[in-house]
Design a protein around this motif. Structure first.
Motif, short mmCIF file in Angstrom:
data_model
loop_
_atom_site.label_atom_id
_atom_site.label_comp_id
_atom_site.label_asym_id
_atom_site.label_seq_id
_atom_site.Cartn_x
_atom_site.Cartn_y
_atom_site.Cartn_z
N ASN A 1 0.83 -1.21 0.00
CA ASN A 1 0.00 0.00 0.00
C ASN A 1 0.86 1.25 0.00
O ASN A 1 0.60 2.21 -0.73
N VAL A 2 1.90 1.26 0.81
CA VAL A 2 2.77 2.43 0.90
C VAL A 2 3.53 2.64 -0.41
O VAL A 2 3.75 3.78 -0.83
N ALA A 3 3.90 1.56 -1.06
CA ALA A 3 4.68 1.66 -2.30
C ALA A 3 3.83 2.05 -3.50
O ALA A 3 4.39 2.37 -4.57
N LEU A 4 2.50 2.07 -3.36
CA LEU A 4 1.62 2.28 -4.51
C LEU A 4 1.91 3.58 -5.27
O LEU A 4 1.98 3.56 -6.51
N PRO A 5 2.07 4.75 -4.61
CA PRO A 5 2.35 5.97 -5.38
C PRO A 5 3.62 5.85 -6.23
O PRO A 5 3.65 6.32 -7.38
N ALA A 6 4.66 5.21 -5.69
CA ALA A 6 5.89 5.03 -6.45
C ALA A 6 5.68 4.05 -7.60
O ALA A 6 6.26 4.20 -8.68
N GLU A 7 4.82 3.07 -7.37
CA GLU A 7 4.51 2.11 -8.44
C GLU A 7 3.76 2.79 -9.58
O GLU A 7 4.04 2.55 -10.76
N LEU A 8 2.81 3.67 -9.22
CA LEU A 8 2.04 4.37 -10.25
C LEU A 8 2.92 5.31 -11.06
O LEU A 8 2.63 5.60 -12.22
N LEU B 1 10.31 -0.06 -3.23
CA LEU B 1 10.23 -0.84 -1.99
C LEU B 1 11.14 -0.25 -0.91
O LEU B 1 10.78 -0.23 0.27
N ALA B 2 12.29 0.25 -1.33
CA ALA B 2 13.19 0.88 -0.36
C ALA B 2 12.55 2.14 0.22
O ALA B 2 12.62 2.38 1.44
N ARG B 3 11.91 2.94 -0.63
CA ARG B 3 11.22 4.13 -0.15
C ARG B 3 10.09 3.74 0.82
O ARG B 3 9.89 4.39 1.86
N ALA B 4 9.34 2.72 0.46
CA ALA B 4 8.21 2.29 1.28
C ALA B 4 8.69 1.78 2.64
O ALA B 4 8.07 2.06 3.68
N ARG B 5 9.78 1.04 2.66
CA ARG B 5 10.31 0.53 3.94
C ARG B 5 10.78 1.68 4.83
O ARG B 5 10.55 1.66 6.04
N ARG B 6 11.43 2.67 4.23
CA ARG B 6 11.87 3.83 5.02
C ARG B 6 10.67 4.57 5.61
O ARG B 6 10.69 5.00 6.77
#
Length: 257
Positions: free
Chosen positions: A93-100, A109-114
């Motif tokens: 869910n957190v990674a979704l904006p970067a995925e879009l 995934l690294a951004r989302a984990r941070r």
């Protein structure tokens, strides 16, 4: 104004008016400046255009008149409803904006984990929204907005649906994040104590059509300990904001809800 603020203008509303179909005037002549690093709380009666103010700042709607400038295109928006995808775990869910935005998988995934680490949810990467508490879902929503490290944050009553204990805890965590990251914020809330605890300055809006009728500097520095809420000065400041809110609501006809 907090010591962490800078001189540049992060967000400015100049004579902003917003009318909707049917002749409903939501905002009328709003002038507001948010400087870099400043946390501004926005309070006002229901229907006064607080959420409209945020949507205009985010570029989700256009003003009918006046001008809005935002210093950065890195703008985070957090809604009252976390709006998480129920079939995705917290990390996805957190990674979704970067995925879009088609960022490479490793980077998103690294951004989302941070971001999850920032909101204290390391270890919950694969947990689905239905398995998280309301407060944890809101943390996921905050983390999702943090993925692109926004310079400007817009908050539309993000803690309004939470229980009081969770709400107080998230206020403290958000205040800490704002201190650490130094982003500029517009935070809409119906809670005067919440606005006083979080903000460097509170603007008070009138009933519809929304206008800014008072701006109150909050006389507390950063960081802000939880026990500040029990300080007599905190109560006096909240009373000042509440009085301005009552006065502002009384300026409009009774049919403006």
């Amino acid at each position: 104004m907090g010591a962490a603020t800078t001189g540049h203008t992060a967000v400015r509303f100049t004579g902003v008016t917003k009318a909707f179909a049917g002749g409903v005037l939501a905002l009328d002549g709003v002038d507001l400046r948010v400087v870099g690093g400043e946390f501004v709380g926005v309070v006002g009666p229901s229907g006064c255009g607080k959420s409209t103010l945020l949507r205009l700042a985010a570029g989700l709607a256009a003003p009918t008149g006046g001008r809005i400038t935002v210093s950065s295109d890195r703008v985070g928006f957090v809604f009252q409803d976390p709006t998480l995808l129920p079939w995705r775990g917290a990390l996805a869910n957190v990674a979704l904006p970067a995925e879009l935005r088609r960022l490479p998988k490793a980077e998103r995934l690294a951004r989302a984990r941070r971001a999850l680490e920032t909101v204290g949810l390391t270890g919950f990467e694969k947990v689905l929204p239905a398995q998280l508490s309301g407060g944890m879902r809101m943390r996921v929503s905050l983390a999702r907005a943090l993925v692109f490290e926004p310079d400007v944050f817009l908050f539309d009553e993000p803690f309004g649906a939470l229980d009081e204990i969770t709400r107080l805890r998230l206020q403290e965590e958000l205040r800490r994040m704002a201190d650490d990251a130094g982003f500029s914020s517009l935070f809409v809330t119906h809670s005067v104590p919440e606005a006083v605890y979080l903000a460097d300055r509170v603007v008070v809006m009138s009933a519809r059509p929304g206008r800014i009728v008072a701006e109150i500097d909050i006389p507390f520095g950063r960081p802000r300990p939880p026990e500040l809420r029990f300080d007599p000065r905190f109560g006096a400041t909240a009373a000042e904001v509440s009085a301005a809110l009552v006065d502002g609501a009384a300026t409009a006809p009774a049919d403006r809800a």
